[in-house]
Scaffold this motif. Structure first.
Motif, PDB file in Angstrom:
ATOM      1  N   ILE A 235      -7.820   7.552  14.619  1.00  0.00           N
ATOM      2  CA  ILE A 235      -8.618   8.057  13.502  1.00  0.00           C
ATOM      3  C   ILE A 235      -7.783   8.058  12.221  1.00  0.00           C
ATOM      4  O   ILE A 235      -8.253   7.631  11.151  1.00  0.00           O
ATOM      5  N   ASP A 236      -6.542   8.516  12.306  1.00  0.00           N
ATOM      6  CA  ASP A 236      -5.672   8.527  11.127  1.00  0.00           C
ATOM      7  C   ASP A 236      -5.354   7.113  10.659  1.00  0.00           C
ATOM      8  O   ASP A 236      -5.306   6.832   9.457  1.00  0.00           O
ATOM      9  N   TYR A 237      -5.120   6.202  11.620  1.00  0.00           N
ATOM     10  CA  TYR A 237      -4.828   4.814  11.258  1.00  0.00           C
ATOM     11  C   TYR A 237      -6.017   4.184  10.538  1.00  0.00           C
ATOM     12  O   TYR A 237      -5.863   3.516   9.511  1.00  0.00           O
ATOM     13  N   LEU A 238      -7.219   4.395  11.072  1.00  0.00           N
ATOM     14  CA  LEU A 238      -8.421   3.809  10.477  1.00  0.00           C
ATOM     15  C   LEU A 238      -8.633   4.338   9.057  1.00  0.00           C
ATOM     16  O   LEU A 238      -8.946   3.566   8.136  1.00  0.00           O
ATOM     17  N   LYS A 239      -8.456   5.640   8.872  1.00  0.00           N
ATOM     18  CA  LYS A 239      -8.608   6.213   7.529  1.00  0.00           C
ATOM     19  C   LYS A 239      -7.578   5.619   6.575  1.00  0.00           C
ATOM     20  O   LYS A 239      -7.918   5.244   5.438  1.00  0.00           O
ATOM     21  N   ASP A 240      -6.336   5.492   7.013  1.00  0.00           N
ATOM     22  CA  ASP A 240      -5.291   4.943   6.163  1.00  0.00           C
ATOM     23  C   ASP A 240      -5.581   3.488   5.810  1.00  0.00           C
ATOM     24  O   ASP A 240      -5.369   3.056   4.675  1.00  0.00           O
ATOM     25  N   TYR A 241      -6.078   2.719   6.780  1.00  0.00           N
ATOM     26  CA  TYR A 241      -6.421   1.314   6.534  1.00  0.00           C
ATOM     27  C   TYR A 241      -7.534   1.217   5.487  1.00  0.00           C
ATOM     28  O   TYR A 241      -7.466   0.406   4.562  1.00  0.00           O
ATOM     29  N   ARG A 242      -8.552   2.043   5.638  1.00  0.00           N
ATOM     30  CA  ARG A 242      -9.667   2.021   4.686  1.00  0.00           C
ATOM     31  C   ARG A 242      -9.198   2.402   3.278  1.00  0.00           C
ATOM     32  O   ARG A 242      -9.651   1.822   2.287  1.00  0.00           O
ATOM     33  N   LEU A 243      -8.296   3.364   3.192  1.00  0.00           N
ATOM     34  CA  LEU A 243      -7.772   3.758   1.879  1.00  0.00           C
ATOM     35  C   LEU A 243      -6.966   2.620   1.254  1.00  0.00           C
ATOM     36  O   LEU A 243      -7.024   2.404   0.037  1.00  0.00           O
ATOM     37  N   THR A 244      -6.224   1.902   2.064  1.00  0.00           N
ATOM     38  CA  THR A 244      -5.470   0.753   1.562  1.00  0.00           C
ATOM     39  C   THR A 244      -6.413  -0.309   1.007  1.00  0.00           C
ATOM     40  O   THR A 244      -6.174  -0.885  -0.058  1.00  0.00           O
ATOM     41  N   MET A 245      -7.499  -0.577   1.725  1.00  0.00           N
ATOM     42  CA  MET A 245      -8.486  -1.544   1.250  1.00  0.00           C
ATOM     43  C   MET A 245      -9.169  -1.058  -0.032  1.00  0.00           C
ATOM     44  O   MET A 245      -9.440  -1.842  -0.945  1.00  0.00           O
ATOM     45  N   ALA A 246      -9.427   0.235  -0.104  1.00  0.00           N
ATOM     46  CA  ALA A 246     -10.038   0.795  -1.310  1.00  0.00           C
ATOM     47  C   ALA A 246      -9.108   0.621  -2.509  1.00  0.00           C
ATOM     48  O   ALA A 246      -9.560   0.296  -3.617  1.00  0.00           O
ATOM     49  N   ALA A 247      -7.826   0.838  -2.300  1.00  0.00           N
ATOM     50  CA  ALA A 247      -6.859   0.658  -3.388  1.00  0.00           C
ATOM     51  C   ALA A 247      -6.850  -0.780  -3.868  1.00  0.00           C
ATOM     52  O   ALA A 247      -6.765  -1.050  -5.077  1.00  0.00           O
TER      53      ALA A 247
END
Length: 292
Positions: A235-247
């Motif tokens: 769950i933490d990895y997925l959230k971090d990945y999505r935030l990276t894509m958002a950036a």
């Protein structure tokens, strides 16, 4: 090739012809992005650090790199790039398909030569520094390719192929069996499936049950497996990945923050804003303004 984490940066920056799959990209951390999430692809990749310091991981091994260094990534190997402390790093990404070196007339001989290296049966170093005995032999091949790519004279494709063969010859004849022992192949194969699924579906709703199913685990077993392999929960990895894509999208797109948050897989704008500020220490709006 499907390297989602580069798609925004590479937009309108195609450095190769469609029938000659050899690409070079100049990158800067944190100017272009602060990290490249763990991923894999079918292309060969050479990460050529020119200046500064950073961290590169390959099959879960971390390498502290500084210019000039070279990192060799075989097709299918899991790898990531990230900022080291507050340091910056300038590097060149070189990506090419092994098929570039194939010819129908000599395909079987070339495959015999390359198969051990591409499959990992022949171990070679991953991290090359100037103190390594054959660093100059390897770096000179890449430097020569960089130089001819500046002008692309007639026949430059043959020159690049010759230098890539020279690189493989050096690896096979002088660096053989000096590389790290292979990590757990079963763990790596399972993780490749999971990471590719995230790469292709991060915009959608992803349930732990879905990812556990494609990896062949029960939910509880998958959660333990992922935490042991990656050091964080799925769950933490997925959230971090999505935030990276958002950036990435905040840098390259003029879409509203609401649209970007949805494109990155967040269904709640307030949660996206809080999560983004936790990771980047600023709001999405402030981040976009800083990148302009």
């Amino acid at each position: 090739m499907n390297i989602v984490e580069y798609e925004n940066y590479q937009e309108n920056k195609d450095h190769s012809l469609a029938d000659f799959p050899y690409n070079t990209y100049l990158c800067s951390i944190p100017l272009d992005f602060t990290e490249v999430p763990l991923h894999w692809h079918d292309e060969m990749e050479i990460i050529y650090i020119k200046k500064g310091r950073g961290i590169v991981t390959v099959d879960f091994r971390s390498y502290h790199v500084e210019g000039p260094n070279l990192i060799l990534v075989r097709p299918g190997q899991l790898h990531s790039i990230e900022q080291y402390r507050d340091d910056s790093m300038e590097y060149e990404n070189i990506l090419f398909s092994p098929n570039l070196l194939m010819s129908k007339a000599e395909e079987s001989r070339i495959m015999d030569f390359m198969s051990g290296f591409l499959s990992g049966l022949i171990r070679v170093p991953t991290h090359f520094t100037p103190v390594y005995p054959y660093y100059e032999d390897i770096a000179s091949c890449i430097d020569a390719c960089d130089e001819i790519m500046k002008t692309r004279p007639q026949g430059y494709e043959f020159f690049i192929k010759s230098k890539l063969f020279e690189l493989l010859f050096v690896l096979d004849n002088r660096c053989k069996n000096f590389g790290p022992e292979d990590s757990n192949k079963k763990t790596l194969e399972k993780m490749r499936i999971v990471l590719k699924y995230v790469e292709n579906h991060y915009r959608d709703h992803i349930a732990v049950a879905d990812v556990a199913k494609i990896s062949g685990f029960s939910e509880s077993h998958f959660m333990r497996y992922f935490k042991d392999a990656m050091g964080s929960s799925f769950i933490d990895y997925l959230k971090d990945y999505r935030l990276t894509m958002a950036a990435r999208m905040l840098q390259s797109s003029e879409e509203s923050i609401l649209i970007i948050s949805e494109e990155a897989g967040f269904s709640n704008l307030s949660y996206f804003n809080r999560s983004f500020k936790d990771k980047y220490k600023m709001t999405p709006r402030e981040y976009r303004k800083q990148c302009q």
